[in-house]
Design a protein around this motif. Structure first.
Motif, PDB file in Angstrom:
ATOM      1  N   THR A   2     -10.410  -3.473   4.045  1.00 10.00           N
ATOM      2  CA  THR A   2      -9.219  -3.049   4.772  1.00 10.00           C
ATOM      3  C   THR A   2      -7.990  -3.832   4.328  1.00 10.00           C
ATOM      4  N   THR A   3      -8.157  -5.106   4.052  1.00 13.09           N
ATOM      5  CA  THR A   3      -7.029  -5.917   3.599  1.00 13.09           C
ATOM      6  C   THR A   3      -6.468  -5.348   2.301  1.00 13.09           C
ATOM      7  N   TRP A   4      -7.347  -4.977   1.397  1.00 14.83           N
ATOM      8  CA  TRP A   4      -6.934  -4.413   0.114  1.00 14.83           C
ATOM      9  C   TRP A   4      -6.166  -3.107   0.310  1.00 14.83           C
ATOM     10  N   VAL A   5      -6.649  -2.229   1.182  1.00 14.12           N
ATOM     11  CA  VAL A   5      -5.982  -0.947   1.432  1.00 14.12           C
ATOM     12  C   VAL A   5      -4.616  -1.176   2.081  1.00 14.12           C
ATOM     13  N   PHE A   6      -4.546  -2.103   3.038  1.00 10.91           N
ATOM     14  CA  PHE A   6      -3.268  -2.386   3.689  1.00 10.91           C
ATOM     15  C   PHE A   6      -2.266  -2.963   2.687  1.00 10.91           C
ATOM     16  N   ARG A   7      -2.715  -3.850   1.821  1.00  9.48           N
ATOM     17  CA  ARG A   7      -1.817  -4.402   0.793  1.00  9.48           C
ATOM     18  C   ARG A   7      -1.359  -3.326  -0.185  1.00  9.48           C
ATOM     19  N   LEU A   8      -2.279  -2.489  -0.603  1.00  5.00           N
ATOM     20  CA  LEU A   8      -1.950  -1.400  -1.524  1.00  5.00           C
ATOM     21  C   LEU A   8      -0.918  -0.467  -0.898  1.00  5.00           C
ATOM     22  N   ALA A   9      -1.118  -0.127   0.365  1.00  7.77           N
ATOM     23  CA  ALA A   9      -0.168   0.752   1.049  1.00  7.77           C
ATOM     24  C   ALA A   9       1.199   0.086   1.186  1.00  7.77           C
ATOM     25  N   ARG A  10       1.202  -1.206   1.448  1.00  6.98           N
ATOM     26  CA  ARG A  10       2.474  -1.928   1.571  1.00  6.98           C
ATOM     27  C   ARG A  10       3.224  -1.942   0.241  1.00  6.98           C
ATOM     28  N   TRP A  11       2.512  -2.256  -0.838  1.00  7.09           N
ATOM     29  CA  TRP A  11       3.154  -2.274  -2.156  1.00  7.09           C
ATOM     30  C   TRP A  11       3.601  -0.880  -2.569  1.00  7.09           C
ATOM     31  N   SER A  12       2.836   0.111  -2.170  1.00  5.56           N
ATOM     32  CA  SER A  12       3.215   1.494  -2.435  1.00  5.56           C
ATOM     33  C   SER A  12       4.553   1.811  -1.766  1.00  5.56           C
ATOM     34  N   VAL A 139      -0.800   9.719  -7.017  1.00  7.90           N
ATOM     35  CA  VAL A 139      -1.099   8.296  -6.759  1.00  7.90           C
ATOM     36  C   VAL A 139      -0.847   7.986  -5.288  1.00  7.90           C
ATOM     37  N   GLY A 140       0.300   8.411  -4.768  1.00  7.97           N
ATOM     38  CA  GLY A 140       0.594   8.198  -3.359  1.00  7.97           C
ATOM     39  C   GLY A 140      -0.394   8.913  -2.451  1.00  7.97           C
ATOM     40  N   ALA A 141      -0.818  10.105  -2.841  1.00  6.01           N
ATOM     41  CA  ALA A 141      -1.770  10.869  -2.034  1.00  6.01           C
ATOM     42  C   ALA A 141      -3.137  10.177  -1.984  1.00  6.01           C
ATOM     43  N   VAL A 142      -3.565   9.601  -3.098  1.00  8.24           N
ATOM     44  CA  VAL A 142      -4.838   8.872  -3.109  1.00  8.24           C
ATOM     45  C   VAL A 142      -4.748   7.648  -2.196  1.00  8.24           C
ATOM     46  N   ILE A 143      -3.630   6.939  -2.260  1.00  8.85           N
ATOM     47  CA  ILE A 143      -3.434   5.788  -1.380  1.00  8.85           C
ATOM     48  C   ILE A 143      -3.420   6.258   0.077  1.00  8.85           C
ATOM     49  N   GLY A 144      -2.816   7.412   0.319  1.00  8.71           N
ATOM     50  CA  GLY A 144      -2.823   7.986   1.662  1.00  8.71           C
ATOM     51  C   GLY A 144      -4.232   8.300   2.142  1.00  8.71           C
ATOM     52  N   CYS A 145      -5.054   8.856   1.276  1.00  8.58           N
ATOM     53  CA  CYS A 145      -6.454   9.125   1.646  1.00  8.58           C
ATOM     54  C   CYS A 145      -7.173   7.838   2.006  1.00  8.58           C
ATOM     55  N   LEU A 146      -6.949   6.801   1.214  1.00  9.16           N
ATOM     56  CA  LEU A 146      -7.566   5.508   1.513  1.00  9.16           C
ATOM     57  C   LEU A 146      -7.084   4.962   2.852  1.00  9.16           C
ATOM     58  N   ALA A 147      -5.789   5.128   3.135  1.00  9.79           N
ATOM     59  CA  ALA A 147      -5.231   4.648   4.403  1.00  9.79           C
ATOM     60  C   ALA A 147      -5.833   5.406   5.583  1.00  9.79           C
ATOM     61  N   TYR A 148      -5.902   6.724   5.486  1.00  8.32           N
ATOM     62  CA  TYR A 148      -6.463   7.513   6.576  1.00  8.32           C
ATOM     63  C   TYR A 148      -7.947   7.227   6.759  1.00  8.32           C
ATOM     64  N   LEU A 149      -8.663   7.078   5.672  1.00  9.18           N
ATOM     65  CA  LEU A 149     -10.082   6.744   5.764  1.00  9.18           C
ATOM     66  C   LEU A 149     -10.268   5.376   6.407  1.00  9.18           C
ATOM     67  N   THR A 150      -9.483   4.403   5.988  1.00  8.35           N
ATOM     68  CA  THR A 150      -9.592   3.056   6.542  1.00  8.35           C
ATOM     69  C   THR A 150      -9.304   3.051   8.030  1.00  8.35           C
ATOM     70  N   LYS A 151      -8.222   3.719   8.429  1.00 11.41           N
ATOM     71  CA  LYS A 151      -7.871   3.746   9.856  1.00 11.41           C
ATOM     72  C   LYS A 151      -8.932   4.472  10.666  1.00 11.41           C
ATOM     73  N   THR A 152      -9.513   5.529  10.116  1.00 10.60           N
ATOM     74  CA  THR A 152     -10.587   6.244  10.806  1.00 10.60           C
ATOM     75  C   THR A 152     -11.801   5.338  10.976  1.00 10.60           C
TER      76      THR A 152
END
Length: 173
Positions: A2-12, A139-152
């Motif tokens: 989750t930390t990795w996904v949150f950091r990736l989303a922030r940098w995005s 690229v943004g959509a893939v990061i979005g999928c990761l974010a939604y999956l992580t939050k779920t």
């Protein structure tokens, strides 16, 4: 994870901000050039194309961080009056539906990108390959999928927020 996904989303989101700043500077330059066309200046060639592409890319790069921060618009007219278990159920159903929507969106972006690349479609003025914009949005959509999956997964209790993450800013209504 989750930390990795949150950091990736922030940098995005930061990259999306840089793209938006670049679009703004280019627009100001183009408008100034149009205004001063009498002294030999002119607009930036393809400015409309660049704004169109840049805006789409910026939006896709912003959305994952916006979601993880709980920044999407919500209608709380009835939600706040529901019992806690129903609030959690509504949030969970919405998260799963958004994940499914993002997966479909990402898949269609991929298909569109391949099609634009196959047919060598370009923009009118700059002759820039259209698939480049699709790739950047993908690229943004893939990061979005990761974010939604992580939050779920977090809402299902299968993952946790990153250490030190303020839960009240993580989309609690």
């Amino acid at each position: 994870m989750t930390t990795w996904v949150f950091r990736l989303a922030r940098w995005s989101a930061i990259v999306g901000g840089v793209v938006l700043c670049a679009i703004t500077l280019m627009s100001v330059t183009s408008i100034t050039g149009r205004a001063l066309s009498g002294v030999g200046l002119g607009p930036v060639p393809g400015d409309f194309e660049l704004v169109e592409v840049g805006t789409g890319v910026a939006v896709f790069l912003f959305l994952p961080w916006t979601y993880l921060r709980g920044g999407h618009a919500t209608v709380d007219l009835l939600y706040n009056h529901l019992p806690a278990f129903l609030q959690k159920t509504v949030s969970m159903v919405c998260d799963v539906l958004m994940l499914v929507l993002w997966l479909a969106l990402t898949w269609k972006l991929w298909d569109g990108m391949l099609e634009k690349r196959e047919y060598l479609e370009t923009t009118f003025i700059l002759q820039m390959p259209v698939w480049w914009a699709y790739a950047a949005c993908f690229v943004g959509a893939v990061i979005g999928c990761l974010a939604y999956l992580t939050k779920t997964l977090i809402n299902l209790g299968l993952a946790r927020y990153p250490e030190g993450w303020p839960v009240e800013s993580a989309g609690v209504h």
